[in-house]
Design an enzyme around this catalytic site. Structure first.
Site, PDB file in Angstrom:
ATOM      1  N   LYS A 188       0.902  -1.229  -0.079  1.00  0.00           N
ATOM      2  CA  LYS A 188       0.205  -0.016  -0.024  1.00  0.00           C
ATOM      3  C   LYS A 188       0.729   1.307  -0.026  1.00  0.00           C
ATOM      4  CE  LYS A 188      -1.921   1.232   3.922  1.00  0.00           C
ATOM      5  NZ  LYS A 188      -2.606   1.623   5.150  1.00  0.00           N
ATOM      6  N   ARG A 190       0.609   5.592   0.381  1.00  0.00           N
ATOM      7  CA  ARG A 190      -0.261   6.881   0.506  1.00  0.00           C
ATOM      8  C   ARG A 190       0.528   8.093   0.358  1.00  0.00           C
ATOM      9  NH1 ARG A 190      -4.735   6.601   4.187  1.00  0.00           N
ATOM     10  NH2 ARG A 190      -3.828   4.711   5.056  1.00  0.00           N
ATOM     11  N   THR A 223      -8.650   1.838   1.968  1.00  0.00           N
ATOM     12  CA  THR A 223      -7.595   0.811   2.051  1.00  0.00           C
ATOM     13  C   THR A 223      -8.246  -0.427   1.636  1.00  0.00           C
ATOM     14  OG1 THR A 223      -5.892   1.927   3.245  1.00  0.00           O
ATOM     15  CG2 THR A 223      -5.917  -0.184   3.336  1.00  0.00           C
TER      16      THR A 223
END
Length: 324
Positions: A188, A190, A223
């Protein structure tokens, strides 16, 4: 004696019901200009006080209430005061990772201690190292023993535990170990503070498997949705999510309702009005776990047996609450 702030009363009452004691009488007054006043409505001199309040849906107001109650208990001559904060949202601010920012968790820790907290009990801190910001004892409980038993009760076959990122991978492996399942990990990224995250890759086999995503909390749902879409793209079958805390926003609820996720299981550390009436969301209680922590603290017993495995007594109470 057990007391609660304005957002902790429901959870504290479930703890009191488990222990078999009444919830202490107190009052929170909100003045028209925004000031807060708290009042204890019964004597507590030389009493051992346990105060329940999450820092969750309205973190600033809830935190101020905790500080004022800590001060009020001390000024009313309580023998000791334990701040029980089921969800401690400012644990996200655990480091100075860019110029000219506050380490918010450390500021909160110092304020709690200065206000009079002798001990802090919390659950699944976003960053476990926040315990080190306190000089007073911190008992860090885990939702995992209860969540894993609940997942086990669902009898999901051909399953895999999925962590949304490498940061939660260690805890995901503990989930997997308890359930005897393999692990997959999302990659992930961000790009800012806008609560938008993007899952770029998944490490591990998920094709034709039922995926159980585990995480500590969600706010926007971004998410979870991004990961679920990627899992489906890679051939996953059923997808459920397990959260230690659910502070999802109203907009986030809409995202999750439209997502490939079948069910979002979370605990009751925060009373979130946004999920009420939405069938995808399932709430299970961890109040019995906190009740056992209160009793063990009062009896000067170790809390470590609560960290890895939930007792039969706790699980019985959890599943009875689920039936209700």
């Amino acid at each position: 004696m057990i007391f609660a702030g304005s957002s902790g009363k429901g959870f504290a009452q479930r703890v009191c019901d488990y222990i078999g004691v009444p919830l202490g009488k107190s009052q929170v007054i909100k003045f028209s200009e925004g000031n807060t006043m708290v009042r204890i409505l019964e004597p507590i001199r030389n009493k051992e006080v346990f105060f329940f309040q999450p820092i969750g849906m309205n973190p600033n107001d809830e935190f101020v209430e905790i500080l004022f109650f800590m001060d009020a208990f001390k000024r009313a001559s309580a023998q000791s005061v334990t701040a029980i904060i089921p969800y401690f949202s400012y644990a996200k601010g655990d480091k100075k990772d860019e110029p000219r920012v506050s380490i918010r968790a450390r500021v909160c820790a110092e304020c709690l201690e200065l206000a009079g907290a002798d001990r802090v009990v919390t659950m699944d801190l976003h960053s476990a190292q926040v315990q080190g910001f306190f000089k007073k004892p911190v008992d860090h409980l885990y939702a995992m023993p209860i969540l894993t038993e609940y997942v086990r009760s669902l009898a999901i076959d051909n399953a895999v535990i999925v962590s949304p990122d490498s940061g939660y991978a260690k805890q995901a492996r503990k989930f997997a170990s308890h359930l005897g399942l393999p692990v997959a990990i999302g990659d992930k990224t961000r790009y800012g503070h806008d609560e938008k995250a993007e899952v770029l890759d998944v490490v591990g086999e998920v094709k034709d498997k039922n995926c159980v995503i585990v995480d500590d909390f969600t706010i926007s749902g971004g998410t979870l949705v991004s990961l679920a879409v990627e899992l489906k793209r890679r051939g996953a079958e059923r997808i459920i999510a397990c959260l230690s805390h659910n502070i999802i926003s109203e907009e986030g609820v809409k995202k999750l309702e439209a997502s490939p996720i079948d069910t979002i299981i979370s605990t009751d550390t925060v009373e979130n009005p946004h999920i009420a009436g939405h069938k995808k969301f399932k709430t299970i209680t961890v109040a019995p776990l906190f009740a056992e922590a209160v009793m063990r603290t009062h009896d000067r017993e170790s809390l470590s047996p609560l960290f890895e495995q939930a007792s039969e007594r706790i699980l019985k109470s959890v599943f009875e609450y689920d039936k209700e």
